[in-house]
Enzyme design. Structure first.
Site, short mmCIF file in Angstrom:
data_model
loop_
_atom_site.label_atom_id
_atom_site.label_comp_id
_atom_site.label_asym_id
_atom_site.label_seq_id
_atom_site.Cartn_x
_atom_site.Cartn_y
_atom_site.Cartn_z
CG ASP A 299 0.31 -1.87 -16.71
OD1 ASP A 299 0.93 -2.92 -17.01
OD2 ASP A 299 0.23 -1.44 -15.55
CE1 TYR B 227 0.68 -14.56 -8.51
CE2 TYR B 227 1.42 -16.83 -8.62
CZ TYR B 227 1.32 -15.57 -9.20
OH TYR B 227 1.85 -15.34 -10.45
N1 LIG Z 1 7.35 -13.38 -12.91
C1 LIG Z 1 7.07 -14.60 -12.53
O1 LIG Z 1 7.92 -15.30 -11.97
C2 LIG Z 1 5.69 -15.17 -12.81
C3 LIG Z 1 5.51 -16.55 -12.63
C4 LIG Z 1 4.27 -17.10 -12.89
C5 LIG Z 1 3.23 -16.30 -13.33
N2 LIG Z 1 3.42 -14.97 -13.47
C6 LIG Z 1 2.29 -14.17 -13.97
O2 LIG Z 1 2.66 -13.57 -15.19
C7 LIG Z 1 1.91 -12.38 -15.41
C8 LIG Z 1 2.86 -11.25 -15.79
O3 LIG Z 1 3.69 -11.00 -14.67
P1 LIG Z 1 5.13 -10.33 -14.78
O4 LIG Z 1 6.08 -11.28 -14.17
O5 LIG Z 1 5.37 -9.83 -16.14
O6 LIG Z 1 4.91 -9.16 -13.71
P2 LIG Z 1 5.24 -7.61 -13.72
O7 LIG Z 1 4.98 -7.17 -12.33
O8 LIG Z 1 6.57 -7.36 -14.34
O9 LIG Z 1 4.11 -7.01 -14.71
C9 LIG Z 1 2.74 -7.05 -14.35
C10 LIG Z 1 2.06 -5.82 -14.93
O10 LIG Z 1 0.66 -5.89 -14.57
C11 LIG Z 1 0.25 -4.60 -14.21
N3 LIG Z 1 -0.90 -4.66 -13.32
C12 LIG Z 1 -0.92 -5.02 -12.02
N4 LIG Z 1 -2.14 -4.87 -11.51
C13 LIG Z 1 -2.93 -4.41 -12.51
C14 LIG Z 1 -4.29 -4.06 -12.60
N5 LIG Z 1 -5.10 -4.13 -11.54
N6 LIG Z 1 -4.78 -3.65 -13.80
C15 LIG Z 1 -3.96 -3.55 -14.87
N7 LIG Z 1 -2.64 -3.85 -14.85
C16 LIG Z 1 -2.15 -4.28 -13.68
C17 LIG Z 1 1.45 -3.98 -13.51
O11 LIG Z 1 1.36 -2.56 -13.46
C18 LIG Z 1 2.60 -4.49 -14.36
O12 LIG Z 1 2.92 -3.59 -15.41
C19 LIG Z 1 1.14 -12.15 -14.11
O13 LIG Z 1 -0.18 -12.60 -14.28
C20 LIG Z 1 1.86 -13.02 -13.11
O14 LIG Z 1 1.01 -13.42 -12.05
C21 LIG Z 1 4.62 -14.37 -13.22
#
Ligand SMILES: NC(=O)c1ccc[n+]([C@@H]2O[C@H](COP(=O)([O-])OP(=O)(O)OC[C@H]3O[C@@H](n4cnc5c(N)ncnc54)[C@H](O)[C@@H]3O)[C@@H](O)[C@H]2O)c1
Length: 263
Positions: free
Chosen positions: A40, A170
């Protein structure tokens, strides 16, 4: 007790400091993984997550930086000699656009995100979500080809399919993740590497917490299930990574509680 279907596996999980990535790390450990590289950009967050997982090691890396991604995989190669499972969950949302969507819904004004979207906002989302996926897939392919195979799961989004109004950057980044993963799946299959994608709908994570409350309510409204848990998505991701999905290649597994498939 969880089935030990990842017994002895070496795994590399991005976005491990929060939400789905953290849940995947915990589940991999419970399911017998030998080593989980928890990766991360947020070092504090990922160190907290790994403190509770014996087999996990935190690794600082920005997925949008090609050199850092290469160096992280080189470190894994040097320490473990191989990687069996790569889960790429790192990604970002855009809280500014979410706020504009929320304001338009509240005021009844026509939505205006596209004309106000800055180059920086566009580049940030594309560089982390799309460039980052390319860098991770490329390095995973290099290492897994040497090791004789493996399984990769990327995280896209149902928003690439239902294209939420006001979220073009996005949606475009995640549509790119889907297409890139499917092309990679075809190319890498002859090397014994399976690539699949999970496309989540709303999931209760740090990302969801940045969505304004009224918008969250609107997204959860209707007959669909509403917000899923990170653990539910980890189950989906690890199904695709596991031997149970040996015949599943290049899939986009839509996991959105029926948000737009339920009438
Ligand atoms: N939560 C939702 O509703 C949702 C829906 C659809 C897709 N997603 C996707 O699911 C995945 C996980 O998201 P989540 O909901 O667990 O989000 P989250 O924000 O809880 O976790 C995302 C993690 O990615 C890390 N991160 C961000 N930028 C980074 C970088 N440049 N390099 C390394 N790490 C980085 C952050 O520090 C964080 O720990 C993402 O790709 C997100 O786009 C989420």
């Amino acid at each position: 007790m969880a089935e030990k279907d990842f017994e002895g596996a070496v795994a590399f999980v991005t976005g491990a400091g929060s939400g789905m990535g953290a849940a995947v790390c915990r589940a991999l450990a419970a399911r017998g993984a030998e080593k989980v590289y928890a990766v991360d950009v947020n070092t504090d967050a990922v160190t907290k997550v790994t403190a509770e997982i014996d087999c996990a090691q935190p690794l600082a890396m920005d997925v949008s930086n090609a050199d850092q991604v290469r160096e992280a995989f080189e470190r894994v190669a040097a320490d473990s000699g191989r990687v069996d499972v790569v889960v790429h969950a790192a990604g970002v949302d855009d809280p500014v656009s979410k706020q504009w969507i929320y304001e338009a819904r509240e005021s009844g004004e026509k939505l205006d995100v596209l004309s106000r979207l800055t180059d920086d906002a566009w580049r940030r989302v594309m560089s982390i979500n799309l460039d980052g996926t390319f860098y991770v897939l490329r390095e995973a392919a290099r290492l897994m080809r040497k090791g004789g195979g493996g399984s990769i799961v990327t995280v896209g989004s149902s928003s690439a399919l239902d294209t939420l109004s006001g979220y073009p950057h996005y949606a475009a980044s995640k549509a790119g993740v889907h297409a890139m993963s499917q092309a990679a799946a075809k190319e890498l299959l002859p090397f014994g590497i399976r690539v699949n994608t999970v496309a989540p709908g709303p999931v209760d994570t740090g990302m969801a917490a940045r969505t304004p409350a009224h918008l969250r309510e609107a997204m959860a409204a209707g007959p669909a299930r509403g917000y899923a848990t990170a653990d539910e998505l980890a189950d989906n991701i690890l199904y695709l990574a596991s031997p149970a999905a040996a015949n599943v290649v290049g899939a986009i597994l839509l996991s959105n509680g029926g948000q737009f498939t339920v009438p």
